[in-house]
Design an enzyme around this catalytic site. Structure first.
Site, PDB file in Angstrom:
ATOM      1  N   HIS A  45     -17.839  29.182   3.350  1.00 50.79           N
ATOM      2  CA  HIS A  45     -17.841  30.597   3.757  1.00 50.79           C
ATOM      3  C   HIS A  45     -17.748  30.775   5.263  1.00 50.79           C
ATOM      4  O   HIS A  45     -17.694  31.912   5.740  1.00 50.79           O
ATOM      5  CB  HIS A  45     -19.058  31.335   3.181  1.00 50.79           C
TER       6      HIS A  45
ATOM      7  N   SER B  19     -25.662  28.091   8.501  1.00 52.91           N
ATOM      8  CA  SER B  19     -24.721  27.732   7.438  1.00 52.91           C
ATOM      9  C   SER B  19     -23.625  26.838   8.000  1.00 52.91           C
ATOM     10  O   SER B  19     -23.045  27.126   9.055  1.00 52.91           O
ATOM     11  CB  SER B  19     -24.083  28.981   6.834  1.00 52.91           C
TER      12      SER B  19
END
Length: 437
Positions: A136, A259
């Protein structure tokens, strides 16, 4: 009239039915998708090697050279908010005081421009020009799909970027991450991505290795909510709590912005990529055998280095990527040469042999051994260089030599001779490079 057997009629009917009602071929679970306009990567065949016995690829520390005075302007605040993640009990992360030390300098702050705004993420170098991150961080349907640009700051420390800035050249992720609407699987198990850079930053910073073997003692280093924490690097050691075929679970604290951070073992080898929070545990995409093979293919880590022993000079420093080893315009002979491959993802060797004054062709040497002589004042007259194993399937090796009275000869490759024999002419310099097929 010839009689047709009933079995032949039955077979004909089956063939016609198959032609009429053909079943579409399903994509492989680990097909790789690249962002539009970049090279497509074909997923390599999966190895039969057991995941529990795969030792993987070692880490590489790089040169560690720091660019003096390389400050950068503050990065604009993100227009896309960082997604909250989990602090599990007490926050046990700490700020990295010296981000130029290995392995911290492999950790990268990512400034990601999506069609619908700017976001932040983290990643780690896994080769000279490849950053491993979350899927992502390169493709997110919430923000318009593919990222349009990613700025990469290795070893970022507040407003200081000791290794400068690299820019993305292309991105890759898994088909199963792109296909978010499928009901056949949980797409979050395939949240992994790769960024190819416009420069070989990893030669300076080094990079983390890769392994499919799980470890209990692990670390995670990245950039939590960078606009709130001043673009500081945080790191923590912790424990692996559980694992599944495509996931790992751990007690490492994380926040939005982390992330894409690699989860790595005490040998600085990646076992997974952080992506999600679950309240009492955090999780990442596992570096299983399929992801290992893909990472190896994309990272493409083979680096060729070489040096030569020169008349009246001795051993020169190592060079690579078509750097000139030896001298031109000084009438100095090459007397010996070393060739070395560092941290290749592929099996095989680089092999080479030299034609030496008063000796002729010597035997083949490989991976750092010396070809030629020292202390005997014998000139190198010719060289042959070749690759073996998987390396020979992935790369060509090209080389050319600067010859007494001739100058630079044409490029030769894959075992062809450069230089001369029978003419008593010295080699004075050489250039060598690996070229992906």
């Amino acid at each position: 009239m010839r009689k047709i057997k009933s079995s032949s009629i039955f077979l004909t009917i089956i063939i016609l039915l198959l032609m009429t009602f053909s079943i579409p071929v399903k994509a492989a679970d680990w097909d790789i998708i690249s962002n539009p306009g970049s090279e497509q990567i074909t997923t390599p065949p999966l190895s039969a090697t057991s995941e529990t016995t795969n030792v993987g690829i070692p880490a590489f520390e790089g040169t560690g050279m720091v660019q003096e005075g390389d400050t950068v302007l503050p990065i604009p605040d993100a227009t896309i908010p960082a997604i909250p993640e989990s602090i599990i009990g007490t926050d046990n992360r700490s700020i990295v005081s010296n981000t130029t030390l290995f392995p911290y300098r492999t950790s990268c702050l990512l400034v990601i421009t999506f069609p619908d705004g700017i976001s932040y993420g983290s990643g780690n170098l896994i080769s000279s020009d490849t950053v491993l991150t979350a899927g992502h961080c390169v493709y997110d349907t919430r923000y318009g799909g593919w990222a349009t640009r990613i700025e990469v700051y290795a070893g970022r420390d507040g407003s200081y970027s000791p290794f400068g800035k690299a820019n993305s050249k292309s991105f890759y992720t898994l088909d199963r991450w792109i296909n978010l609407t499928s009901k056949e699987y949980d797409y979050r198990e395939y949240d992994i991505g790769y960024i190819k850079l416009d420069q070989k930053l990893g030669k300076t910073t080094g990079w983390l290795g890769l392994t499919t073997t799980l470890s209990n003692d692990i670390s995670l280093t990245g950039f939590p909510a960078p606009r709130d924490r001043g673009y500081k690097m945080y790191s923590q050691k912790g424990k692996l709590k559980n694992s599944a075929a495509n996931k790992i679970y751990y007690d490492l604290d994380t926040e939005g912005g982390q992330s894409g951070s690699s989860v790595y073992n005490t040998g600085n080898q990646v076992i997974g990529v952080h992506a999600y929070a679950h309240g009492t545990v955090n999780s990442g995409t596992r570096m299983n055998l399929q992801n290992f093979e893909i990472a190896k293919k994309i990272a493409d880590t083979a680096i060729l280095s070489y040096r030569s022993h020169v008349q009246n000079i001795g051993w020169q420093g190592w060079v690579n990527d078509t750097g000139i080893s030896g001298t031109t315009g000084q009438s100095k002979r090459l007397e010996a040469i070393n060739l070395s491959l560092s941290d290749s993802s592929y099996s095989g060797n680089i092999e080479y042999r030299a034609h030496v004054q008063n000796i002729g062709w010597q035997g083949w040497q490989k991976n750092g051994a010396m070809a030629g002589t020292t202390g005997q004042s014998n000139r190198l007259e010719a060289l042959e260089i070749k690759l073996t194993g998987e390396l020979a399937k992935i790369y060509n090796v090209r080389y050319r030599s600067h010859v007494q009275g001739i100058g630079w000869q044409a490029w030769k490759s894959n075992g062809q001779m450069t230089g001369t024999t029978g003419q008593s002419l010295r080699l004075e310099a050489i250039q060598i490079q690996l070229v992906k097929k």
